[in-house]
Design a protein around this motif. Sequence first.
Motif, PDB file in Angstrom:
ATOM      1  N   PHE A   1       0.991  -1.091  -0.238  1.00 12.48           N
ATOM      2  CA  PHE A   1      -0.142  -0.107   0.049  1.00 12.48           C
ATOM      3  C   PHE A   1       0.886   1.104  -0.065  1.00 12.48           C
ATOM      4  O   PHE A   1       0.697   2.153  -0.824  1.00 12.48           O
ATOM      5  CB  PHE A   1      -0.871  -0.087   1.269  1.00 12.48           C
ATOM      6  CG  PHE A   1      -2.248  -0.667   1.048  1.00 12.48           C
ATOM      7  CD1 PHE A   1      -2.320  -1.918   0.635  1.00 12.48           C
ATOM      8  CD2 PHE A   1      -3.375   0.017   1.165  1.00 12.48           C
ATOM      9  CE1 PHE A   1      -3.754  -2.632   0.405  1.00 12.48           C
ATOM     10  CE2 PHE A   1      -4.671  -0.561   0.870  1.00 12.48           C
ATOM     11  CZ  PHE A   1      -4.668  -1.903   0.492  1.00 12.48           C
ATOM     12  N   TYR A   2       1.905   1.392   1.031  1.00  9.63           N
ATOM     13  CA  TYR A   2       2.433   2.497   1.197  1.00  9.63           C
ATOM     14  C   TYR A   2       3.217   2.941  -0.139  1.00  9.63           C
ATOM     15  O   TYR A   2       3.264   3.991  -0.483  1.00  9.63           O
ATOM     16  CB  TYR A   2       3.474   2.234   2.129  1.00  9.63           C
ATOM     17  CG  TYR A   2       3.498   2.202   3.655  1.00  9.63           C
ATOM     18  CD1 TYR A   2       2.210   2.634   3.964  1.00  9.63           C
ATOM     19  CD2 TYR A   2       4.259   1.285   4.357  1.00  9.63           C
ATOM     20  CE1 TYR A   2       1.867   2.374   5.326  1.00  9.63           C
ATOM     21  CE2 TYR A   2       3.941   1.316   5.879  1.00  9.63           C
ATOM     22  CZ  TYR A   2       2.773   1.696   6.174  1.00  9.63           C
ATOM     23  OH  TYR A   2       2.282   1.547   7.610  1.00  9.63           O
ATOM     24  N   VAL A   3       3.909   1.984  -0.753  1.00  4.82           N
ATOM     25  CA  VAL A   3       4.965   2.312  -1.807  1.00  4.82           C
ATOM     26  C   VAL A   3       4.247   2.982  -3.116  1.00  4.82           C
ATOM     27  O   VAL A   3       4.469   4.070  -3.570  1.00  4.82           O
ATOM     28  CB  VAL A   3       5.953   1.234  -2.305  1.00  4.82           C
ATOM     29  CG1 VAL A   3       6.554   1.415  -3.555  1.00  4.82           C
ATOM     30  CG2 VAL A   3       6.854   0.956  -1.083  1.00  4.82           C
ATOM     31  N   PRO A   4       3.220   2.362  -3.759  1.00  2.00           N
ATOM     32  CA  PRO A   4       2.332   2.804  -4.759  1.00  2.00           C
ATOM     33  C   PRO A   4       1.564   4.286  -4.427  1.00  2.00           C
ATOM     34  O   PRO A   4       1.782   5.342  -5.096  1.00  2.00           O
ATOM     35  CB  PRO A   4       1.191   1.794  -5.196  1.00  2.00           C
ATOM     36  CG  PRO A   4       1.709   0.805  -4.510  1.00  2.00           C
ATOM     37  CD  PRO A   4       2.324   0.967  -3.175  1.00  2.00           C
ATOM     38  N   TYR A   5       1.262   4.202  -3.110  1.00  2.00           N
ATOM     39  CA  TYR A   5       0.494   5.625  -2.590  1.00  2.00           C
ATOM     40  C   TYR A   5       1.700   6.703  -2.648  1.00  2.00           C
ATOM     41  O   TYR A   5       1.454   8.058  -3.073  1.00  2.00           O
ATOM     42  CB  TYR A   5      -0.200   5.380  -1.471  1.00  2.00           C
ATOM     43  CG  TYR A   5      -1.832   4.973  -1.431  1.00  2.00           C
ATOM     44  CD1 TYR A   5      -2.390   5.840  -1.940  1.00  2.00           C
ATOM     45  CD2 TYR A   5      -1.695   3.659  -1.493  1.00  2.00           C
ATOM     46  CE1 TYR A   5      -3.951   5.622  -1.800  1.00  2.00           C
ATOM     47  CE2 TYR A   5      -3.074   3.303  -1.586  1.00  2.00           C
ATOM     48  CZ  TYR A   5      -4.167   4.161  -1.911  1.00  2.00           C
ATOM     49  OH  TYR A   5      -5.576   3.745  -2.058  1.00  2.00           O
ATOM     50  N   ILE A   6       2.766   6.330  -2.105  1.00  2.00           N
ATOM     51  CA  ILE A   6       3.811   7.444  -2.030  1.00  2.00           C
ATOM     52  C   ILE A   6       4.178   7.859  -3.285  1.00  2.00           C
ATOM     53  O   ILE A   6       4.230   9.000  -3.958  1.00  2.00           O
ATOM     54  CB  ILE A   6       4.919   7.019  -0.998  1.00  2.00           C
ATOM     55  CG1 ILE A   6       4.448   7.003   0.431  1.00  2.00           C
ATOM     56  CG2 ILE A   6       6.136   7.950  -1.144  1.00  2.00           C
ATOM     57  CD1 ILE A   6       5.459   6.127   1.320  1.00  2.00           C
ATOM     58  N   ALA A   7       4.543   6.686  -4.308  1.00  2.00           N
ATOM     59  CA  ALA A   7       5.075   7.047  -5.630  1.00  2.00           C
ATOM     60  C   ALA A   7       3.754   7.851  -6.327  1.00  2.00           C
ATOM     61  O   ALA A   7       4.013   8.906  -7.042  1.00  2.00           O
ATOM     62  CB  ALA A   7       5.130   5.569  -6.395  1.00  2.00           C
ATOM     63  N   ASP A   8       2.597   7.777  -6.332  1.00  2.00           N
ATOM     64  CA  ASP A   8       1.481   8.424  -6.741  1.00  2.00           C
ATOM     65  C   ASP A   8       1.486   9.813  -6.048  1.00  2.00           C
ATOM     66  O   ASP A   8       1.490  10.766  -6.917  1.00  2.00           O
ATOM     67  CB  ASP A   8       0.381   7.867  -6.542  1.00  2.00           C
ATOM     68  CG  ASP A   8      -0.714   8.282  -7.364  1.00  2.00           C
ATOM     69  OD1 ASP A   8      -0.628   8.841  -8.730  1.00  2.00           O
ATOM     70  OD2 ASP A   8      -2.032   8.379  -7.060  1.00  2.00           O
ATOM     71  N   GLY A   9       1.868   9.930  -4.918  1.00  2.00           N
ATOM     72  CA  GLY A   9       2.036  11.383  -4.342  1.00  2.00           C
ATOM     73  C   GLY A   9       3.299  12.035  -4.966  1.00  2.00           C
ATOM     74  O   GLY A   9       2.980  13.475  -5.311  1.00  2.00           O
ATOM     75  N   PHE A  10       4.384  11.318  -5.266  1.00  3.87           N
ATOM     76  CA  PHE A  10       5.448  11.940  -6.170  1.00  3.87           C
ATOM     77  C   PHE A  10       4.974  12.385  -7.550  1.00  3.87           C
ATOM     78  O   PHE A  10       5.211  13.482  -7.921  1.00  3.87           O
ATOM     79  CB  PHE A  10       6.637  10.979  -6.163  1.00  3.87           C
ATOM     80  CG  PHE A  10       7.410  10.776  -4.958  1.00  3.87           C
ATOM     81  CD1 PHE A  10       7.026  11.048  -3.748  1.00  3.87           C
ATOM     82  CD2 PHE A  10       8.885  10.665  -5.230  1.00  3.87           C
ATOM     83  CE1 PHE A  10       7.926  10.839  -2.563  1.00  3.87           C
ATOM     84  CE2 PHE A  10       9.798  10.448  -4.212  1.00  3.87           C
ATOM     85  CZ  PHE A  10       9.244  10.565  -3.091  1.00  3.87           C
TER      86      PHE A  10
END
Length: 559
Positions: free
Chosen positions: A215-224
């Motif tokens: 969950f974290y990684v895609p959401y943070i990447a999308d935030g980027f």
Amino acid sequence: MRLSTLFGALFCASTALAGSSLHKRNVFNKARPMVEKRVANEPFRHPELQKRALRFLTDKTQEFAVNGSGIPEVPFDIGESYAGLLPISDSPDETRKLFFWFFPSTHPDCPKEVVIWLNGGPGCSSLSGLLTENGPFTWEAGTLAPVQNPYSWTNLTNMLWIEQPIGVGYTQGTPNITNEVELADEFRGFYKSFVDTFDTHSWKTYITGESYAGFYVPYIADGFIQANDTEYFNLAGISINDPIIGDDTVQQQVVILPYVEYWQNLMYLNDSFMERIREHDKFCNYTQYFETYFTFPPPPGPFPVLPDPFSTDSYTCDQFDNFYSAILAVNPCFNIYHITETCPHPYSQLGIINTGDYKPPNSQVYFNRTDVQEALHAVVGTNWLQCSDVNVFGDGNDTSSAQDSSVGPANNGVLQRVIEYTNNTIIGSGDLDMLLSTNGTLLAIQNMTWNGLQGLQEYPSTLLYAPDHPEYNGGSLAGSGYQGHWSHERGLTFYTAQLAGHELPGYTPGVAYRMLEILLGRIDNFSSKEPFTTQSGNFTGNSTLYKRSMEMEIEYPLL
Ligand SMILES: *[C@@H]1O[C@H](CO)[C@@H](O)[C@H](O)[C@H]1NC(C)=O
Ligand SMILES: *[C@@H]1O[C@H](CO)[C@@H](O)[C@H](O)[C@H]1NC(C)=O
Ligand SMILES: *[C@@H]1O[C@H](CO)[C@@H](O)[C@H](O)[C@H]1NC(C)=O
Ligand SMILES: *[C@@H]1O[C@H](CO)[C@@H](O)[C@H](O)[C@H]1NC(C)=O
Ligand SMILES: *[C@@H]1O[C@H](CO)[C@@H](O)[C@H](O)[C@H]1NC(C)=O
Ligand SMILES: *[C@@H]1O[C@H](CO)[C@@H](O)[C@H](O)[C@H]1NC(C)=O
Ligand SMILES: *[C@@H]1O[C@H](CO)[C@@H](O)[C@H](O)[C@H]1NC(C)=O
Ligand SMILES: *[C@@H]1O[C@H](CO)[C@@H](O)[C@H](O)[C@H]1NC(C)=O
Ligand SMILES: *[C@@H]1O[C@H](CO)[C@@H](O)[C@H](O)[C@H]1NC(C)=O
Ligand SMILES: *[C@@H]1O[C@H](CO)[C@@H](O)[C@H](O)[C@H]1NC(C)=O
Ligand SMILES: *[C@@H]1O[C@H](CO)[C@@H](O)[C@H](O)[C@H]1NC(C)=O
Ligand SMILES: *[C@@H]1O[C@H](CO)[C@@H](O)[C@H](O)[C@H]1NC(C)=O
């Protein structure tokens, strides 16, 4: 099994040399002198490390500098690194801070890039990954002391292990985020502080992680991506292993019967139990669901959402926990993260997670020690836990998370955006992981559309190759040769590591190292037979293991 247990890295593989059975001890009585000699003659040293000045030492970074030869229990110099707390916003009275440990690469020609590693939870510390999976030194469960890790990801690139969100490990402040989008905002605030402190503006950033970090990684990447600011958030790719990315009923319940049937020769569940549970599976519609939707290519989506097995009092359709308790009765030390384990349970320096886990008297959790906290510029006295005992999503409802919704990043557009933006997304899975199994992750992927098509068109079946490498010590070993399978479709690479449990880089460091080489664009794909990019030649037939069996004349006493 509820998602609160999706952390990484507790019961990592203990190695043969560290094994405590009489059998192993006697066997290695003979081998040990040679192994020690070898280590003494050829200590694992990065020649560059000695020569080079501290590359990141500035007025701004000085307060974070870690004394590489002053790490408690670590009898060697771990080189240049920086650790400490940085705020999640530039407001002067910001009290919320994330904790990081940054290792500049030992690679002489490392490009301007950073790889971030995150463990999951939610609420678990990424320092567990550093200590038992991919860090410069590792201290695996059941072993007496830390060892140098020849498969450290710092060997390839600049590595940043981050404890997040607020509420985890050494972080400071009171958690008040309520979902993954706010988590990504918080993370971006921290990362901006980091980039300004270490002057890594516009560096390519790769985000990697495990388990709930699915969950974290895609959401943070999308935030980027959403930030549209490559000076600070220059996303170049992501990698997740053993991830939760979709509906937990699909990823955990639907696939569990076929998983256990496959491994029944290791589980030994009795016939009447198996009969009963097969009936359950049909009653709960899991059997039909699996037959209908687990196909390559998949039937047109969206796949229907099944009832939440925890919504009824009977829990009849909680096949996962039905299996788990039955397996524990047969094998009380069964490790759901690595299913081949039997008793005894090794103790981990990261501490226990569940009451009932083994904890030796007077043992101290490594990151809870005062001397460790001092060495890393943490707030001394912080009660460090591998997995936080507070809700890191504050008091809110994490509406974007699988905890109360079927909409994980694979099924709500988040992961799709990341794949399409980077065309450099790698998802891996350890076949010996029962918590989030390979076919469950694939089933979630089959309900995702990216780059114009739904799902994978073929089951990943190309052989994955991991090069051989001469190990420098007996504490960190990696298998080589064909180690799993892989495929690549439309910007997404999927791979398996057949002897890995949940914490894949800890169990199969050679496969994970090769994965990182691919993510960074230094090796084409998992079929490549090129040696590791950091070694000068092939070592076929001459690894330490080979030498051990052919030259050391090991005998196997009939204990
Ligand atoms: C680093 O730690 C070692 C071991 O405690 C110590 O001998 C050395 O003086 C320390 N170096 C610095 C610069 O503090
Ligand atoms: C969390 O608290 C900070 C101030 O302490 C506030 O600025 C922020 O808006 C809060 N976040 C949420 C999601 O409530
Ligand atoms: C991103 O920023 C650039 C310039 O900073 C701007 O031209 C562009 O429209 C922005 N794109 C989006 C999607 O906001
Ligand atoms: C996963 O699915 C593949 C393809 O159907 C199958 O061959 C394999 O046995 C399955 N593995 C497990 C553990 O269920
Ligand atoms: C299984 O599917 C059938 C037909 O759609 C439905 O009537 C039944 O309620 C489902 N069973 C469960 C346990 O959800
Ligand atoms: C499948 O994906 C759709 C979105 O495309 C989503 O609405 C649905 O909940 C997903 N189904 C499952 C079982 O995750
Ligand atoms: C961690 O250290 C604190 C004292 O700083 C202590 O109260 C706590 O029990 C320790 N936790 C563990 C798990 O050992
Ligand atoms: C969380 O959800 C529950 C029920 O779904 C609701 O009663 C509660 O008010 C929500 N809490 C917050 C902080 O939104
Ligand atoms: C990603 O790959 C697809 C083909 O799968 C291609 O159509 C698309 O243009 C690529 N996108 C980027 C950003 O390179
Ligand atoms: C890590 O780097 C060192 C020094 O360059 C090298 O000797 C070693 O072989 C590397 N490890 C791997 C797995 O390539
Ligand atoms: C290593 O072995 C592989 C497979 O035999 C070969 O393709 C490759 O060129 C070799 N590399 C070197 C540096 O010898
Ligand atoms: C492996 O080592 C042995 C003895 O050290 C040597 O005779 C042999 O040529 C080596 N093999 C290869 C493939 O380098």
